[in-house]
Design an enzyme around this catalytic site. Sequence first.
Site, PDB file in Angstrom:
ATOM      1  N   ASP A   1       0.849  -1.191   0.000  1.00 29.93           N
ATOM      2  CA  ASP A   1       0.000   0.000   0.000  1.00 29.93           C
ATOM      3  C   ASP A   1       0.884   1.240   0.000  1.00 29.93           C
ATOM      4  O   ASP A   1       1.831   1.311   0.788  1.00 29.93           O
ATOM      5  CB  ASP A   1      -0.887   0.031   1.254  1.00 29.93           C
ATOM      6  CG  ASP A   1      -2.019  -0.983   1.156  1.00 29.93           C
ATOM      7  OD1 ASP A   1      -2.109  -1.677   0.130  1.00 29.93           O
ATOM      8  OD2 ASP A   1      -2.810  -1.071   2.111  1.00 29.93           O
TER       9      ASP A   1
ATOM     10  N   ASP B   1     -13.503  -6.496  -6.199  1.00 31.07           N
ATOM     11  CA  ASP B   1     -13.698  -6.768  -4.774  1.00 31.07           C
ATOM     12  C   ASP B   1     -15.066  -7.422  -4.633  1.00 31.07           C
ATOM     13  O   ASP B   1     -16.077  -6.816  -5.002  1.00 31.07           O
ATOM     14  CB  ASP B   1     -13.661  -5.461  -3.964  1.00 31.07           C
ATOM     15  CG  ASP B   1     -12.279  -4.824  -3.960  1.00 31.07           C
ATOM     16  OD1 ASP B   1     -11.302  -5.523  -4.279  1.00 31.07           O
ATOM     17  OD2 ASP B   1     -12.184  -3.618  -3.645  1.00 31.07           O
TER      18      ASP B   1
END
Lengths: 257, 214
Positions: A12, A131
Amino acid sequence: MTRSIRVIPCLDVDAGRVVKGVNFVDIRDAGDPVELAALYDAQGADELVFLDITASSDQRDTTAEMARAVAEQVFIPFTIGGGIRTVDDARRLLRAGADKVSINTAAVKRPELVSEISREFGAQCCVVAIDARSSDDTESGFEVYTHGGRTRTGIDAVVWAVECQRLGAGEILLTSMNRDGTKDGFDIPLTSAITAAVDIPVIASGGVGTLDHLVEGVTEGGADAVLAASIFHFGEHTVAEAKHVMLEAGVVVRPPD
Amino acid sequence: MGEASGGRRPLIAVRDDGIGNLHSAHKGFEHAGADTRLTADRGLIAAADGVVLPGVGAYGPCMQALRSSGLDEVALERVEAGVPFFGICIGMQLMFAGSEEAPGVTGLGIFDRPVVALPPTVKRPQMQWNVLDRRVEHHMFDGLPDETWVYFVHSFAGADGDDVVATCHYGTDVVAAVARDNVWAAQFHPEKSGANGIRILHNFVTAAAEAGAD
């Protein structure tokens, strides 16, 4: 050898810096994407994914600068996802040295974006991130979520994956929102439902807590690549260890040095 | 990796078509010891010790971009002049006569046969690392381990011929590298294949330095 499975650490990044607790003992700067990318390359990572969580759009240029810095030092493929809404956003990152861009919410909002990126730069650099969460309201039992897993769409995840392939996606990055962060392993029914439905490569993501989970994603889920974050970041396991476990289980991977 | 032989860093021109990621190829050759320019300038390409034709994307638009810039002629002239020339991925495919991907589009024809689709029995694109099965020893492979893994991303590949120096197995034997005289071509991405890939780029830089010193 016809098929080898890719092992992909995911990092990230916020404003060009790696965030969320990367914790290696032998690293000088845990926030430096170049140093971490080089370390994962040395461990035998096949690709890298950088997920850009930069909230403010005026800091987005820092992501392109990061891509440039990584590409100057590390010579394995990498994908950047997060915040890509237009062909120009994609171009900026690809020109800076990213090999692929991953689009998620923007693709659900405007599916033509998948076709536009695919036509302009080739399907090979157009990844659609899906997702998904279990749902009683869709035929497959899995529903697409957007905005980092917060927003329901009502769209069947299997139908959406097939549509992404038709639109020109070169790869699906599939994350189970039920499993993400749980360390309970990949959602195998979700992964196998998607890999059975599409012909393009599928990266399984979400839930890896042990190295055996990586094996299951391939042998049971049918994934072409496995992505994990925390098991690598916190020094629990190296990518090399992951590959040794996979090789012992009969999964073909590029052996680490 | 250090400088190529001869002390002077050879000048490598990497052709810029403005599409996709060419930054990695540019930096890869720098890393391999060359003075590298990402350029679409004819004069610079004509003056270079080695010319690289990279490429990502689709065959038709890439060939069209090459032709409309007039660099197709420059490329053929450099090949003819004996200058080390390296085509990578789509750049390699452009060196063939044409491609099943873009019927009716004429390629450079340096290799007088077509580019064909990967077999329907395997996932396309091949997007993975694979092992190079070397057919012959070649300067391209100097210093590489016996089992060399490199990174592929492609749905099409050149048809087989006697100038093929390496294949990989993907459903069938797929052409991975071709070499003839001063001309090298790789279907895989050496600039994305870690240390082995950089070694291949270094081998080309060395060839360019040697040719430039003649």
